[in-house]
Design an enzyme around this catalytic site. Sequence first.
Site, PDB file in Angstrom:
ATOM      1  N   ASP A 103       0.834  -1.209   0.000  1.00 10.20           N
ATOM      2  CA  ASP A 103       0.000   0.000   0.000  1.00 10.20           C
ATOM      3  C   ASP A 103       0.871   1.263   0.000  1.00 10.20           C
ATOM      4  OD1 ASP A 103       0.871  -0.110   2.628  1.00 10.20           O
ATOM      5  OD2 ASP A 103      -1.130   0.065   3.526  1.00 10.20           O
ATOM      6  N   GLU A 131       9.585  -4.022  10.165  1.00 11.94           N
ATOM      7  CA  GLU A 131       9.940  -2.709   9.602  1.00 11.94           C
ATOM      8  C   GLU A 131      10.539  -1.792  10.669  1.00 11.94           C
ATOM      9  OE1 GLU A 131       7.003  -0.885   7.082  1.00 11.94           O
ATOM     10  OE2 GLU A 131       8.194   0.953   6.875  1.00 11.94           O
ATOM     11  N   LYS A 146      -0.940  -9.437   2.789  1.00  7.86           N
ATOM     12  CA  LYS A 146      -0.186  -8.934   3.953  1.00  7.86           C
ATOM     13  C   LYS A 146      -1.097  -8.008   4.750  1.00  7.86           C
ATOM     14  CE  LYS A 146       3.261  -5.675   3.755  1.00  7.86           C
ATOM     15  NZ  LYS A 146       2.686  -4.602   4.602  1.00  7.86           N
TER      16      LYS A 146
HETATM   17  O1  KIV Z   1       3.571  -1.103   1.626  1.00  7.71           O
HETATM   18  C1  KIV Z   1       4.717  -1.540   1.511  1.00  7.71           C
HETATM   19  O2  KIV Z   1       5.399  -1.338   0.497  1.00  7.71           O
HETATM   20  C2  KIV Z   1       5.267  -2.310   2.611  1.00  7.71           C
HETATM   21  C3  KIV Z   1       6.716  -2.653   2.558  1.00  7.71           C
HETATM   22  C4  KIV Z   1       7.514  -1.445   2.755  1.00  7.71           C
HETATM   23  C5  KIV Z   1       7.079  -3.742   3.486  1.00  7.71           C
HETATM   24  O3  KIV Z   1       4.587  -2.626   3.532  1.00  7.71           O
END
Ligand code: KIV
Length: 262
Positions: free
Chosen positions: A50, A184, A119
């Site tokens: 996102d 993260e 995710k």
């Molecule tokens: O949204 C995203 O790109 C992420 C990554 C930075 C892990 O969550």
Amino acid sequence: MTETKIMAKRTTIPQIMRLKGQRPIVSLTAYTASLANLLDEHVDFLLVGDSMGMVIYGMPNTLSVTLDMMIAHGAAVVRGSKKACVIVDMPFGSYQASPSQAFENAARIMSETGCAGIKLEGGQEMAETIAFLVERGVPVLAHVGLLPQHANQVGGFLTQRDEEKILADAHAVTKAGAFATVIECTEPEISRRISEEITIPTIGIGAGADCDGQILVTEDMIGQGTGYVPSFVKRYAQVHEDITKAVQNYANDVRNRDFPSK
Ligand code: KIV
């Protein structure tokens, strides 16, 4: 028949899980078919993150990204790749209300994009939801440490230092059945300890060298981003400068009648 063959070539989630302890897992973000096509050969999985809200839509954070945006870009990345496992982020507001809300929206993402899993952000507070999804056939990549969807609550995109909380989050998502977890922006010692203690792969971003794999936002890594680039990012190309030069040359050629040639 052809479709079965194409799907069989993709890296699977069990294959990614088995890489823990074997070799580092390579991952990058992708939001478009053309970039997915370029990255496909070289990564184990592509994340349709996102972060696209900030990187390609110019939003100030990830909170305004919608489910329809994730589905449109997720489907493009699946179409543009053949080999990499594709995981799609669940956007803010699409999974936090209840496990059933999460399942309905995860099922839409998976059936409308063809991705392998989703995710979502959160540790102990999301464990029940992760277990609910996994029990119903939705592979989940968890995300602990800095949670960009909580940036307003914690006052920004800040390095996370509460070792015991992050460790408890990582154990909770592992127990709930996540196949791997992003970590993260934590101190490297924290992610090292987590990677040693939990049985699923850890994928670090700004979390040091001892995770089981690494992920970066591709536009940051190739120097295409125009916004803030975190200090942990290593630049492997200067795409912004290259495009600027190309466009300047094109504009000069058109103005001087050097393009098109007679
Ligand atoms: O949204 C995203 O790109 C992420 C990554 C930075 C892990 O969550």
